[in-house]
Write an enzyme that holds these catalytic residues in place. Structure first.
Site, PDB file in Angstrom:
ATOM      1  N   ASN A  10      37.939 -90.750 -59.212  1.00  0.00           N
ATOM      2  CA  ASN A  10      36.770 -90.197 -59.891  1.00  0.00           C
ATOM      3  C   ASN A  10      36.570 -90.957 -61.215  1.00  0.00           C
ATOM      4  O   ASN A  10      37.468 -90.998 -62.058  1.00  0.00           O
ATOM      5  CB  ASN A  10      37.035 -88.697 -60.138  1.00  0.00           C
ATOM      6  CG  ASN A  10      35.880 -88.014 -60.832  1.00  0.00           C
ATOM      7  OD1 ASN A  10      35.304 -88.565 -61.770  1.00  0.00           O
ATOM      8  ND2 ASN A  10      35.549 -86.817 -60.405  1.00  0.00           N
ATOM      9  N   HIS A  13      34.894 -90.110 -66.173  1.00  0.00           N
ATOM     10  CA  HIS A  13      35.281 -90.173 -67.581  1.00  0.00           C
ATOM     11  C   HIS A  13      35.217 -91.569 -68.172  1.00  0.00           C
ATOM     12  O   HIS A  13      35.357 -91.734 -69.386  1.00  0.00           O
ATOM     13  CB  HIS A  13      36.609 -89.452 -67.793  1.00  0.00           C
ATOM     14  CG  HIS A  13      36.433 -88.003 -67.454  1.00  0.00           C
ATOM     15  ND1 HIS A  13      35.568 -87.192 -68.157  1.00  0.00           N
ATOM     16  CD2 HIS A  13      36.900 -87.255 -66.433  1.00  0.00           C
ATOM     17  CE1 HIS A  13      35.545 -85.992 -67.596  1.00  0.00           C
ATOM     18  NE2 HIS A  13      36.346 -86.015 -66.548  1.00  0.00           N
ATOM     19  N   HIS A  46      30.408 -87.427 -60.230  1.00  0.00           N
ATOM     20  CA  HIS A  46      29.752 -86.116 -60.340  1.00  0.00           C
ATOM     21  C   HIS A  46      28.522 -86.263 -61.225  1.00  0.00           C
ATOM     22  O   HIS A  46      28.635 -86.490 -62.424  1.00  0.00           O
ATOM     23  CB  HIS A  46      30.759 -85.122 -60.953  1.00  0.00           C
ATOM     24  CG  HIS A  46      30.257 -83.714 -61.060  1.00  0.00           C
ATOM     25  ND1 HIS A  46      31.033 -82.693 -61.546  1.00  0.00           N
ATOM     26  CD2 HIS A  46      29.058 -83.144 -60.747  1.00  0.00           C
ATOM     27  CE1 HIS A  46      30.346 -81.559 -61.520  1.00  0.00           C
ATOM     28  NE2 HIS A  46      29.138 -81.818 -61.052  1.00  0.00           N
ATOM     29  N   ARG A  48      26.179 -84.417 -63.028  1.00  0.00           N
ATOM     30  CA  ARG A  48      25.978 -83.036 -63.491  1.00  0.00           C
ATOM     31  C   ARG A  48      24.528 -82.831 -63.871  1.00  0.00           C
ATOM     32  O   ARG A  48      23.826 -83.766 -64.256  1.00  0.00           O
ATOM     33  CB  ARG A  48      26.888 -82.746 -64.698  1.00  0.00           C
ATOM     34  CG  ARG A  48      28.363 -82.735 -64.362  1.00  0.00           C
ATOM     35  CD  ARG A  48      29.191 -82.306 -65.564  1.00  0.00           C
ATOM     36  NE  ARG A  48      29.101 -80.888 -65.802  1.00  0.00           N
ATOM     37  CZ  ARG A  48      30.051 -80.007 -65.476  1.00  0.00           C
ATOM     38  NH1 ARG A  48      31.178 -80.393 -64.941  1.00  0.00           N
ATOM     39  NH2 ARG A  48      29.881 -78.728 -65.719  1.00  0.00           N
ATOM     40  N   ARG A  52      25.937 -85.264 -68.500  1.00  0.00           N
ATOM     41  CA  ARG A  52      26.816 -85.501 -69.656  1.00  0.00           C
ATOM     42  C   ARG A  52      27.699 -86.733 -69.466  1.00  0.00           C
ATOM     43  O   ARG A  52      28.150 -87.320 -70.431  1.00  0.00           O
ATOM     44  CB  ARG A  52      27.672 -84.279 -69.961  1.00  0.00           C
ATOM     45  CG  ARG A  52      28.754 -84.028 -68.945  1.00  0.00           C
ATOM     46  CD  ARG A  52      29.687 -82.946 -69.384  1.00  0.00           C
ATOM     47  NE  ARG A  52      29.057 -81.648 -69.351  1.00  0.00           N
ATOM     48  CZ  ARG A  52      29.734 -80.504 -69.213  1.00  0.00           C
ATOM     49  NH1 ARG A  52      31.058 -80.525 -69.123  1.00  0.00           N
ATOM     50  NH2 ARG A  52      29.125 -79.349 -69.179  1.00  0.00           N
ATOM     51  N   HIS A  53      27.997 -87.103 -68.224  1.00  0.00           N
ATOM     52  CA  HIS A  53      28.738 -88.362 -68.031  1.00  0.00           C
ATOM     53  C   HIS A  53      27.973 -89.283 -67.077  1.00  0.00           C
ATOM     54  O   HIS A  53      27.266 -90.172 -67.534  1.00  0.00           O
ATOM     55  CB  HIS A  53      30.217 -88.143 -67.661  1.00  0.00           C
ATOM     56  CG  HIS A  53      30.553 -86.999 -66.750  1.00  0.00           C
ATOM     57  ND1 HIS A  53      29.984 -86.864 -65.512  1.00  0.00           N
ATOM     58  CD2 HIS A  53      31.418 -85.962 -66.892  1.00  0.00           C
ATOM     59  CE1 HIS A  53      30.479 -85.788 -64.927  1.00  0.00           C
ATOM     60  NE2 HIS A  53      31.345 -85.205 -65.736  1.00  0.00           N
ATOM     61  N   GLU A  73      29.544 -85.881 -55.983  1.00  0.00           N
ATOM     62  CA  GLU A  73      29.764 -84.483 -56.358  1.00  0.00           C
ATOM     63  C   GLU A  73      28.529 -83.942 -57.031  1.00  0.00           C
ATOM     64  O   GLU A  73      27.966 -84.613 -57.923  1.00  0.00           O
ATOM     65  CB  GLU A  73      30.902 -84.423 -57.379  1.00  0.00           C
ATOM     66  CG  GLU A  73      32.215 -84.019 -56.813  1.00  0.00           C
ATOM     67  CD  GLU A  73      33.209 -83.810 -57.924  1.00  0.00           C
ATOM     68  OE1 GLU A  73      32.912 -83.088 -58.894  1.00  0.00           O
ATOM     69  OE2 GLU A  73      34.283 -84.392 -57.834  1.00  0.00           O
ATOM     70  N   THR A 104      34.857 -78.686 -64.148  1.00  0.00           N
ATOM     71  CA  THR A 104      34.595 -77.703 -63.096  1.00  0.00           C
ATOM     72  C   THR A 104      35.726 -76.681 -63.092  1.00  0.00           C
ATOM     73  O   THR A 104      36.861 -77.019 -62.766  1.00  0.00           O
ATOM     74  CB  THR A 104      34.513 -78.418 -61.728  1.00  0.00           C
ATOM     75  OG1 THR A 104      33.688 -79.567 -61.890  1.00  0.00           O
ATOM     76  CG2 THR A 104      33.916 -77.514 -60.678  1.00  0.00           C
ATOM     77  N   GLU A 154      37.609 -78.949 -50.181  1.00  0.00           N
ATOM     78  CA  GLU A 154      38.500 -79.542 -51.177  1.00  0.00           C
ATOM     79  C   GLU A 154      39.151 -78.389 -51.925  1.00  0.00           C
ATOM     80  O   GLU A 154      38.467 -77.578 -52.556  1.00  0.00           O
ATOM     81  CB  GLU A 154      37.735 -80.459 -52.128  1.00  0.00           C
ATOM     82  CG  GLU A 154      38.664 -81.084 -53.161  1.00  0.00           C
ATOM     83  CD  GLU A 154      38.086 -82.294 -53.869  1.00  0.00           C
ATOM     84  OE1 GLU A 154      37.223 -82.983 -53.287  1.00  0.00           O
ATOM     85  OE2 GLU A 154      38.502 -82.531 -55.013  1.00  0.00           O
ATOM     86  N   HIS A 197      41.814 -81.931 -58.669  1.00  0.00           N
ATOM     87  CA  HIS A 197      41.525 -81.393 -60.002  1.00  0.00           C
ATOM     88  C   HIS A 197      42.808 -81.280 -60.802  1.00  0.00           C
ATOM     89  O   HIS A 197      43.721 -80.550 -60.431  1.00  0.00           O
ATOM     90  CB  HIS A 197      40.814 -80.038 -59.985  1.00  0.00           C
ATOM     91  CG  HIS A 197      39.931 -79.875 -61.198  1.00  0.00           C
ATOM     92  ND1 HIS A 197      40.434 -79.561 -62.430  1.00  0.00           N
ATOM     93  CD2 HIS A 197      38.600 -80.053 -61.380  1.00  0.00           C
ATOM     94  CE1 HIS A 197      39.449 -79.531 -63.315  1.00  0.00           C
ATOM     95  NE2 HIS A 197      38.326 -79.830 -62.701  1.00  0.00           N
TER      96      HIS A 197
END
Ligand code: PXP
Length: 247
Positions: A10, A13, A46, A48, A52-53, A73, A104, A154, A197
């Site tokens: 993922n 970040h 992801h 969102r 935000r990212h 995602e 999440t 998941e 996660h």
């Protein structure tokens, strides 16, 4: 037990870091290509609602450049469904989303939203996307996921990792056993089982050793560790631990 277990990396970040300065660096696409070169079996991103990212342009770039599958995602909203249907990524993972959360926090309440989610999943599945639901290790949610037409669940490993980080080993063990039981139960229902996660070098091995778990999705720890090791070596070490756990 199948030895093969996929690692989805993922890259959200990397985008968090880029957005902290508002410029173009570090580039999440470059990280994704490096992750592929280091042995990732897929890339997870992801998008969102608040962007935000990962941003829309990142998804465009990833879809155009990846040679491994993209696991997209998203929240189960009309806006995201339209984006997924436009791109038709290999996989769509539906997650709950709250603006105020840092990440999440819980799994989807599939049981409470079964009718809507069934209708939401159907066009994605028809478009050829492998639809996954991010759920807590809870039989009711797994049963509802199968009923909703998901191909994959998941399992949320966040609570297990949080208990481990807090040094509460009995609670971590209890949560791990719940995940192990849920992985078996989900597989019996005919669902493919993934997990993710909060996983780190310290917490990955027991989860990787679960025979039903076909894929792990790991982000934050790997991106953090890459500050010290570089992304390629950080991923290589994670793979080594996963493979050892399955021997
Ligand atoms: N799986 C899902 C469904 C997630 O939402 C996330 C976080 O975006 C992850 C895996 C990866 O979690 P982490 O970044 O803590 O490794």
């Amino acid at each position: 037990m199948p030895i093969e277990q996929r690692l989805g990396v993922n890259i959200d970040h990397v985008a968090t870091l880029r957005n902290a300065r508002g410029g173009a660096y570090p580039d999440p696409l470059r990280a994704a290509l490096m992750a592929e070169a280091a042995g990732a079996d897929g890339i997870t991103a992801h998008l969102r609602e608040d962007r935000r990212h990962i941003r829309d342009a990142d998804i465009d770039a990833l879809m155009g450049a990846l040679s491994t599958p993209l696991n997209f995602e998203m929240a189960a909203t009309k806006e995201m469904q339209a984006i997924a249907l436009r791109h038709k990524p290999h996989a769509v993972c539906l997650v709950p989303e709250k603006r105020e959360e840092r990440t999440t926090e819980g799994g989807l309440d599939v049981a409470a939203d079964l009718y809507r989610l069934s209708n939401f999943i159907a066009p994605l599945a028809e478009a050829g996307c492998r639809v996954s639901l991010f759920v807590a290790a809870d039989e009711r949610q797994l049963q509802a996921s199968a009923q909703a037409g998901a191909a994959v669940v998941e399992l949320h490993t966040g609570a297990y990792c949080d208990f481990h980080a807090a040094g509460n080993h009995p609670a971590a063990e209890e949560e791990f056993l719940r995940i192990a039981r849920s992985a078996r139960f989900a597989a019996e229902l005919g669902l493919e089982v993934h997990a993710g996660h909060g996983l780190s070098y310290e917490t990955v091995s027991p989860i990787a050793a679960l025979p039903e778990v076909a894929e792990l999705n790991i982000g934050h720890f790997l991106i953090g560790e890459s500050v010290f090791l570089g992304l390629g070596p950080a991923i290589a070490e994670m793979r080594r631990l996963m493979q050892n756990a399955r021997r």
